[in-house]
Design an enzyme around this catalytic site. Structure first.
Site, PDB file in Angstrom:
ATOM      1  CG  ASP A  62       0.132   5.509  -3.326  1.00 35.48           C
ATOM      2  OD1 ASP A  62       0.461   6.156  -2.327  1.00 35.48           O
ATOM      3  OD2 ASP A  62      -0.310   6.032  -4.371  1.00 35.48           O
ATOM      4  CG  ASP A 107      -0.816   5.991  -9.048  1.00 34.50           C
ATOM      5  OD1 ASP A 107      -0.463   6.112  -7.863  1.00 34.50           O
ATOM      6  OD2 ASP A 107      -1.526   6.827  -9.630  1.00 34.50           O
ATOM      7  CG  ASP A 123       3.538   5.347  -5.371  1.00 31.96           C
ATOM      8  OD1 ASP A 123       3.569   5.686  -4.178  1.00 31.96           O
ATOM      9  OD2 ASP A 123       2.537   5.476  -6.085  1.00 31.96           O
TER      10      ASP A 123
END
Length: 732
Positions: free
Chosen positions: A417, A617, A621
């Site tokens: 990400d 995180d 996600d």
């Protein structure tokens, strides 16, 4: 209501014992899952607490002949006592038998009563080890034979055969002194006792990482109450208490610093070698060491909620879970003991048919039973998993399941990400463009910040923070609406305001062609450009940039060195993704991906035959972490991400992704080594014990040597796992 618990189990002597308990528990409908770990001697259970209680579960285990929650040290002491006592009587018997063979001096009175003395000494040794016989016999008649059953059949056969010959000699039915097997019985029982004692000690060493973690927590804490310092037991610290920590003291619980400045040694928890600076507003972790200054902090997590407690719980659960590779060993162990009994009987009959004496066939029968070792098979996987998860915890990596440990080394593409993972997640406003002559940059910022003050998105917070630094007041905003992955819509004084992406503008019939060059220029610099519109008119652009984390570039380079592909996934457009990808040399860009679409992108890669790891995180996600073959969450991220991820990196260091993959590969190699030697040992040793070499060499395996070989095979498997202590993380 589902409840999880871990029970300590005593009395398991081999892998088939663990399988027996597991199968019995799984028959209960109220027990959702049961994993019995022979190496750690623990049961990891999940059950419906409304339908079954822990007391009932304990009774099921106890009915099978095993004890629950007995201290391991008690078990070791009992084994030691048994070994010493049996050895005291075994050694004279061994000396008598060996003395006769080697011509050693033996007192006359012993020579005269040789057979009687052998019988008495052997009987005492059997009584000392009688619990092995009880366990073996009980499991045999209940048709669930285990390792003790093999020992019982082998030693009882040798003992009672010798006793029958002794009685025959005493009654003068047989005139010449018979060849007895008392010493074989004694040898076997002593070697088994020695093997179990050494095995228990070495198994205990594989769990030292957990013991070290448990030992980290201090017993007392100093709190400030009514202006006074008070020392209290750590169990009495409550959330909200103000805790004082002086230089050199351990931080007792998790909290947020409210006063002071210091360097804190977090190595024991995160693996970070250098002290970490702590000041007002920073988070502190229980069991870390305050080095230099005085800190006052507010307790936020205590007891079972602290990071240390969660780490211990996670590691214990990982040890209790089963890797797919272990299922093979479990299946083999389940059928192993009955198969060995059948082979021993078959070998006995064959040698009798071939014309060998009863004594010869009996020697083969006992040797086959004793040399077989399901323990080595049962220990191969869990001992390596215990070491692997323990080592990972010492390096600041939480591996939550054995499956994750096995999957990590198969991963061939890692998706990061962008915001908060590859980048710091602390974006700052870099450009403010006003597209109306009548409006200043400050006015553009004021309108944007007024809309975004209701959003928790990092980009929104950056705009609000910038407005606060400029001492700007906020406008009165109504009808605020956040569109995930696109932006926000609101109203002020009845006028519609929009701040976000091209997609948001397009959905509201606002044409962005006139500002495309300005947007492209900012995006090519790796900045996220947000468009501000009032009614149907674009009035400004605000660009926000995030900086890369310290080790992002290095982590990607290390993954490439391991032959892995690396991708970035972001809600930003392709230009921003490309700018970041260029900085860190990433292979694949997945841009303009909405939070709900992240898991879909992972599915596409999986359908192409990839084994995908997702590193993230944030809350958005979580679906992607769950969809990926391996979800890796950052410890600095949200609780939802950490809960969903199968591996949690406690430090905010992306190089730990490489350590997790490398340690996974290292652990799996150890498991394969252990399983190979366990299978190899049994495949080779059983035919030798059955006398396969006798027609060619005239050599027959002594049952006592078989017992020694069996004991050493288990110890060698555990010792191989202990060698994992030498592991060092990969360096670029």
């Amino acid at each position: 209501m589902n409840q999880k618990t871990i029970l300590q189990i005593q009395g398991m002597h081999c892998a088939s014992c663990a399988t027996t308990i597991e199968n019995a528990l799984k028959k209960e409908k109220a027990i959702i899952s049961a994993n019995i770990n022979f190496a750690s001697e623990k049961a990891n259970l999940e059950f419906d607490s409304k339908k079954i209680k822990i007391k009932q579960i304990k009774k099921i285990i106890q009915k099978l002949g095993y004890q629950t929650n007995q201290q391991k040290t008690q078990g070791i002491k009992q084994l030691k006592k048994r070994l010493i006592f049996s050895s005291l009587f075994a050694l004279p018997l061994i000396y008598i038998v060996m003395g006769q063979m080697l011509g050693l001096p033996i007192p006359p009175f012993i020579k005269e009563s040789n057979i009687l003395i052998q019988f008495v000494l052997a009987t005492i040794v059997i009584l000392a080890c009688f619990n092995l016989w009880i366990s073996g016999f009980k499991n045999l008649i209940q048709l669930r034979p285990n390792m003790d059953s093999l020992i019982f059949i082998g030693t009882a056969t040798a003992y009672f055969y010798s006793l029958a010959l002794s009685v025959s000699f005493w009654l003068q039915i047989q005139k010449s002194p018979p060849h007895l097997y008392y010493e074989s019985t004694v040898f076997i029982l002593v070697f088994i006792s020695l093997g179990k004692y050494l095995e228990t000690i070495t198994k205990g060493k594989t769990g030292q990482a957990i013991k070290k973690l448990i030992g980290l927590q201090p017993k007392e804490a100093t709190i400030i109450k009514n202006g006074q310092e008070m020392k209290i037991p750590i169990s009495e610290v409550k959330v909200g208490d103000i805790v004082l920590v002086k230089p050199g003291q351990k931080i007792p619980v998790d909290g947020i610093v409210i006063d002071g400045y210091s360097g804190v040694d977090e190595k024991a928890i995160t693996g970070e070698s250098l002290p970490v600076e702590k000041r007002k507003g920073d988070r502190v972790i229980g069991a870390t060491i305050n080095k230099t200054g005085v800190l006052r902090f507010k307790a936020t997590k205590v007891g079972k909620d602290t990071m240390l407690a969660q780490i211990i719980k996670t590691v214990e659960e990982a040890i209790g879970s089963k890797a797919p590779i272990q299922l093979l060993a479990d299946r083999v162990s389940f059928y192993f003991v009955p198969a060995v009994i059948a082979m021993a009987i078959f070998a006995f009959i064959i040698w009798i048919i071939l014309g060998q004496s009863l004594a010869f066939a009996l020697t083969v029968f006992v040797a086959v039973l004793i040399i077989a070792c399901p323990c080595a098979l049962g220990l191969a996987t869990p001992t390596a998993v215990m070491m692997g998860t323990g080592l990972a915890a010492q390096h600041g990596i939480l591996i939550k399941t054995s499956k994750a440990l096995e999957t990590a080394q198969k991963v061939n593409i890692i998706i990061f990400d962008k915001t908060g993972t590859l980048t710091k997640g602390e974006p700052k406003v870099t450009n403010i463009l006003s597209l109306l002559k009548s409006m200043s940059q400050k006015q553009v910022l004021q309108i944007a910040a007024s809309i975004e003050k209701n959003s928790q998105h990092p980009l929104a917070q950056a705009i609000v923070q910038k407005a606060k630094l400029e001492n700007l007041s906020f406008l009165n905003i109504q009808n605020f609406e956040e569109i995930p992955g696109k932006g926000v819509i609101a109203q002020s004084k009845g006028i519609k305001l929009l701040l976000g992406t091209r997609k948001l503008m397009g959905q509201n019939n606002i044409n962005t062609n006139s500002i495309e060059k300005q947007l492209a220029k900012l995006e090519n610099q790796g900045k996220t450009a947000m468009i501000l519109a009032q009614a149907k008119n674009i009035i400004g652009i605000i660009a926000v940039a995030d900086t890369l984390k310290k080790y992002s570039k290095e982590a990607v380079a290390m993954l490439h060195k391991l032959g892995k592909k690396v991708a970035i996934i972001t809600g930003d457009n392709k230009r921003v993704g490309q700018a970041i990808a260029k900085q860190v040399n990433i292979d694949k860009i997945l841009a303009q991906v909405l939070p709900r679409q992240k898991s879909e992108e992972i599915k596409k890669l999986q359908k192409e035959g990839n084994v995908v790891a997702m590193v993230g995180d944030g809350i958005n996600d979580a679906p992607a972490l769950a969809q990926a073959d391996l979800g890796i969450a950052l410890g600095s991220g949200t609780d939802v991400a950490m809960e969903t991820g199968e591996i949690v990196l406690i430090k905010d260091d992306l190089r730990d992704v490489i350590t997790a993959i490398d340690l996974s590969k290292y652990t799996l190699n150890k498991i394969k080594q252990n399983l190979f030697w366990a299978f190899f040992y049994n495949i080779v040793s059983i035919p030798i014990a059955a006398g396969i070499l006798y027609p060619f060499t005239g050599w027959l395996l002594n049952p006592a040597i078989a017992a020694a070989a069996m004991a050493l095979s288990s110890i060698s498997v555990v010792s191989n796992a202990l060698l994992m202590k030498r592991y060092q993380p990969k360096q670029l």
